[in-house]
Write a protein that holds these residues in place. Structure first.
Motif, PDB file in Angstrom:
ATOM      1  N   PRO A 153     -15.242  -7.092 -30.409  1.00  0.00           N
ATOM      2  CA  PRO A 153     -14.361  -7.266 -29.242  1.00  0.00           C
ATOM      3  C   PRO A 153     -15.098  -7.399 -27.913  1.00  0.00           C
ATOM      4  O   PRO A 153     -14.693  -8.158 -27.042  1.00  0.00           O
ATOM      5  N   ARG A 154     -16.216  -6.693 -27.740  1.00  0.00           N
ATOM      6  CA  ARG A 154     -16.973  -6.799 -26.490  1.00  0.00           C
ATOM      7  C   ARG A 154     -17.611  -8.177 -26.362  1.00  0.00           C
ATOM      8  O   ARG A 154     -17.648  -8.751 -25.284  1.00  0.00           O
ATOM      9  N   GLY A 155     -18.113  -8.713 -27.458  1.00  0.00           N
ATOM     10  CA  GLY A 155     -18.675 -10.064 -27.437  1.00  0.00           C
ATOM     11  C   GLY A 155     -17.599 -11.110 -27.204  1.00  0.00           C
ATOM     12  O   GLY A 155     -17.818 -12.108 -26.502  1.00  0.00           O
ATOM     13  N   GLN A 156     -16.426 -10.881 -27.794  1.00  0.00           N
ATOM     14  CA  GLN A 156     -15.312 -11.800 -27.580  1.00  0.00           C
ATOM     15  C   GLN A 156     -14.917 -11.827 -26.110  1.00  0.00           C
ATOM     16  O   GLN A 156     -14.700 -12.899 -25.541  1.00  0.00           O
ATOM     17  N   ASN A 157     -14.831 -10.646 -25.479  1.00  0.00           N
ATOM     18  CA  ASN A 157     -14.495 -10.594 -24.058  1.00  0.00           C
ATOM     19  C   ASN A 157     -15.547 -11.278 -23.206  1.00  0.00           C
ATOM     20  O   ASN A 157     -15.219 -11.988 -22.256  1.00  0.00           O
ATOM     21  N   LEU A 158     -16.809 -11.053 -23.510  1.00  0.00           N
ATOM     22  CA  LEU A 158     -17.886 -11.690 -22.756  1.00  0.00           C
ATOM     23  C   LEU A 158     -17.725 -13.203 -22.782  1.00  0.00           C
ATOM     24  O   LEU A 158     -17.697 -13.858 -21.736  1.00  0.00           O
TER      25      LEU A 158
ATOM     26  N   GLU B 126     -30.673 -10.706 -32.172  1.00  0.00           N
ATOM     27  CA  GLU B 126     -31.089 -10.911 -30.787  1.00  0.00           C
ATOM     28  C   GLU B 126     -29.890 -11.234 -29.901  1.00  0.00           C
ATOM     29  O   GLU B 126     -29.796 -10.755 -28.770  1.00  0.00           O
ATOM     30  N   ILE B 127     -28.960 -12.020 -30.399  1.00  0.00           N
ATOM     31  CA  ILE B 127     -27.771 -12.361 -29.626  1.00  0.00           C
ATOM     32  C   ILE B 127     -26.900 -11.129 -29.428  1.00  0.00           C
ATOM     33  O   ILE B 127     -26.359 -10.910 -28.339  1.00  0.00           O
ATOM     34  N   THR B 128     -26.788 -10.297 -30.445  1.00  0.00           N
ATOM     35  CA  THR B 128     -26.031  -9.046 -30.317  1.00  0.00           C
ATOM     36  C   THR B 128     -26.644  -8.155 -29.246  1.00  0.00           C
ATOM     37  O   THR B 128     -25.932  -7.567 -28.428  1.00  0.00           O
ATOM     38  N   GLU B 129     -27.971  -8.067 -29.218  1.00  0.00           N
ATOM     39  CA  GLU B 129     -28.641  -7.275 -28.181  1.00  0.00           C
ATOM     40  C   GLU B 129     -28.379  -7.859 -26.796  1.00  0.00           C
ATOM     41  O   GLU B 129     -28.133  -7.111 -25.845  1.00  0.00           O
ATOM     42  N   ALA B 130     -28.406  -9.178 -26.670  1.00  0.00           N
ATOM     43  CA  ALA B 130     -28.140  -9.814 -25.379  1.00  0.00           C
ATOM     44  C   ALA B 130     -26.702  -9.560 -24.928  1.00  0.00           C
ATOM     45  O   ALA B 130     -26.446  -9.279 -23.751  1.00  0.00           O
ATOM     46  N   ILE B 131     -25.761  -9.641 -25.852  1.00  0.00           N
ATOM     47  CA  ILE B 131     -24.351  -9.368 -25.526  1.00  0.00           C
ATOM     48  C   ILE B 131     -24.195  -7.925 -25.081  1.00  0.00           C
ATOM     49  O   ILE B 131     -23.528  -7.630 -24.079  1.00  0.00           O
ATOM     50  N   ASP B 132     -24.811  -6.997 -25.810  1.00  0.00           N
ATOM     51  CA  ASP B 132     -24.735  -5.585 -25.443  1.00  0.00           C
ATOM     52  C   ASP B 132     -25.352  -5.338 -24.069  1.00  0.00           C
ATOM     53  O   ASP B 132     -24.826  -4.567 -23.268  1.00  0.00           O
ATOM     54  N   PHE B 133     -26.467  -6.011 -23.787  1.00  0.00           N
ATOM     55  CA  PHE B 133     -27.139  -5.863 -22.498  1.00  0.00           C
ATOM     56  C   PHE B 133     -26.245  -6.374 -21.372  1.00  0.00           C
ATOM     57  O   PHE B 133     -26.078  -5.710 -20.345  1.00  0.00           O
TER      58      PHE B 133
ATOM     59  N   ALA C  29     -24.046  -1.503 -15.392  1.00  0.00           N
ATOM     60  CA  ALA C  29     -25.040  -1.713 -14.335  1.00  0.00           C
ATOM     61  C   ALA C  29     -25.535  -3.162 -14.327  1.00  0.00           C
ATOM     62  O   ALA C  29     -25.719  -3.751 -13.264  1.00  0.00           O
ATOM     63  N   VAL C  30     -25.728  -3.722 -15.488  1.00  0.00           N
ATOM     64  CA  VAL C  30     -26.190  -5.114 -15.580  1.00  0.00           C
ATOM     65  C   VAL C  30     -25.093  -6.051 -15.096  1.00  0.00           C
ATOM     66  O   VAL C  30     -25.343  -6.980 -14.318  1.00  0.00           O
ATOM     67  N   ARG C  31     -23.877  -5.806 -15.533  1.00  0.00           N
ATOM     68  CA  ARG C  31     -22.747  -6.651 -15.109  1.00  0.00           C
ATOM     69  C   ARG C  31     -22.554  -6.555 -13.597  1.00  0.00           C
ATOM     70  O   ARG C  31     -22.293  -7.542 -12.927  1.00  0.00           O
ATOM     71  N   TRP C  32     -22.702  -5.353 -13.039  1.00  0.00           N
ATOM     72  CA  TRP C  32     -22.568  -5.192 -11.592  1.00  0.00           C
ATOM     73  C   TRP C  32     -23.672  -5.961 -10.864  1.00  0.00           C
ATOM     74  O   TRP C  32     -23.414  -6.654  -9.895  1.00  0.00           O
ATOM     75  N   TYR C  33     -24.908  -5.835 -11.347  1.00  0.00           N
ATOM     76  CA  TYR C  33     -26.035  -6.495 -10.689  1.00  0.00           C
ATOM     77  C   TYR C  33     -25.921  -8.019 -10.761  1.00  0.00           C
ATOM     78  O   TYR C  33     -26.158  -8.715  -9.780  1.00  0.00           O
ATOM     79  N   LEU C  34     -25.548  -8.531 -11.927  1.00  0.00           N
ATOM     80  CA  LEU C  34     -25.501  -9.980 -12.109  1.00  0.00           C
ATOM     81  C   LEU C  34     -24.200 -10.612 -11.634  1.00  0.00           C
ATOM     82  O   LEU C  34     -24.196 -11.696 -11.047  1.00  0.00           O
ATOM     83  N   PHE C  35     -23.070  -9.969 -11.916  1.00  0.00           N
ATOM     84  CA  PHE C  35     -21.776 -10.601 -11.695  1.00  0.00           C
ATOM     85  C   PHE C  35     -20.888  -9.883 -10.683  1.00  0.00           C
ATOM     86  O   PHE C  35     -19.771 -10.319 -10.426  1.00  0.00           O
TER      87      PHE C  35
ATOM     88  N   ARG D 190     -33.128 -20.536 -17.468  1.00  0.00           N
ATOM     89  CA  ARG D 190     -32.471 -21.846 -17.581  1.00  0.00           C
ATOM     90  C   ARG D 190     -32.014 -22.086 -19.016  1.00  0.00           C
ATOM     91  O   ARG D 190     -30.922 -22.586 -19.258  1.00  0.00           O
ATOM     92  N   THR D 191     -32.839 -21.728 -19.981  1.00  0.00           N
ATOM     93  CA  THR D 191     -32.487 -21.904 -21.391  1.00  0.00           C
ATOM     94  C   THR D 191     -31.259 -21.079 -21.755  1.00  0.00           C
ATOM     95  O   THR D 191     -30.381 -21.554 -22.471  1.00  0.00           O
ATOM     96  N   ILE D 192     -31.181 -19.847 -21.256  1.00  0.00           N
ATOM     97  CA  ILE D 192     -30.011 -18.998 -21.523  1.00  0.00           C
ATOM     98  C   ILE D 192     -28.763 -19.648 -20.948  1.00  0.00           C
ATOM     99  O   ILE D 192     -27.722 -19.701 -21.606  1.00  0.00           O
ATOM    100  N   PHE D 193     -28.859 -20.165 -19.721  1.00  0.00           N
ATOM    101  CA  PHE D 193     -27.695 -20.834 -19.133  1.00  0.00           C
ATOM    102  C   PHE D 193     -27.254 -22.019 -19.983  1.00  0.00           C
ATOM    103  O   PHE D 193     -26.071 -22.157 -20.301  1.00  0.00           O
ATOM    104  N   PHE D 194     -28.186 -22.882 -20.353  1.00  0.00           N
ATOM    105  CA  PHE D 194     -27.812 -24.070 -21.105  1.00  0.00           C
ATOM    106  C   PHE D 194     -27.320 -23.728 -22.514  1.00  0.00           C
ATOM    107  O   PHE D 194     -26.475 -24.433 -23.067  1.00  0.00           O
ATOM    108  N   LEU D 195     -27.796 -22.644 -23.090  1.00  0.00           N
ATOM    109  CA  LEU D 195     -27.276 -22.189 -24.376  1.00  0.00           C
ATOM    110  C   LEU D 195     -25.817 -21.746 -24.227  1.00  0.00           C
ATOM    111  O   LEU D 195     -24.958 -22.152 -25.010  1.00  0.00           O
TER     112      LEU D 195
END
Length: 188
Positions: free
Chosen positions: A52-57, A102-109, A114-120, A150-155
């Motif tokens: 569910p957290r990945g779906q929301n992301l 790796e994708i699961t770790e990125a979604i969790d991160f 704190a990360v969401r606040w800093y980035l978004f 840039r690669t993360i954005f384009f992915l």
């Protein structure tokens, strides 16, 4: 090595800073999957890979990237975005297990407050995150001088775009009648 020769920064300082950074990164991801209280809307759309957290992301990243293509009615928009998330899930579930990890770790991160606040700009949940803030962050990733960002954005952009345009449910919102309209054409 000239910086080290001038004693502006010692090797010991470099090692201590590296250890502190690695420790901070490790501690920031402990228990990422256990904290689900920041989620306000649970979607049950039948994903095989995304929790569910990945779906929301991906739901809210998709909404930010596709906002000009989405229908105005909330119920229809919800259906289109759910189809996009299902398309992304289909793509991700076909990847090798080590890539999925790796994708699961990125979604969790990215789901850490704190990360969401800093980035978004919002640490509470994705539903309360401002679309303009998400777009601004994603545009900065697209123009970053760092190739990995840039690669993360384009992915992310590719997954969202494929998830949107691969489903026939989305076609009517962009005016595409589907492949059947071309079956009667003669080529030659």
């Amino acid at each position: 090595m000239t910086i080290l020769d001038k004693k502006l920064i010692s090797r010991r300082t470099v090692v201590k800073t590296s250890l502190f950074g690695a420790t901070f990164l490790y501690l920031s991801t402990i228990g990422c999957r256990k904290n689900n209280e920041d989620q306000t809307k649970e979607r049950v759309i039948g994903c095989r890979f995304l929790d569910p957290r990945g779906q929301n992301l991906f739901y809210y990243l998709s909404e930010s990237l596709l906002f000009s293509f989405l229908p105005k009615e909330d119920e229809e928009k919800e259906k289109v975005l759910s189809e996009v998330v299902l398309g992304i899930d289909s793509y991700l579930s076909a990847l090798p297990p080590h890539t999925q990890a790796e994708i699961t770790e990125a979604i969790d991160f990215l789901n850490l407050g704190a990360v969401r606040w800093y980035l978004f700009g919002s640490s509470s949940n994705w539903e309360l995150t401002d679309r303009d803030s998400v777009i601004k962050t994603l545009n900065s990733w697209k123009m970053s001088s760092i190739g990995l960002i840039r690669t993360i954005f384009f992915l992310i952009q590719s997954m969202v775009t494929i998830g949107f345009f691969e489903t026939s449910y989305s076609w009517k919102h962009v005016g595409y009648p589907g492949p059947k309209h071309a079956l009667g054409l003669k080529h030659g």
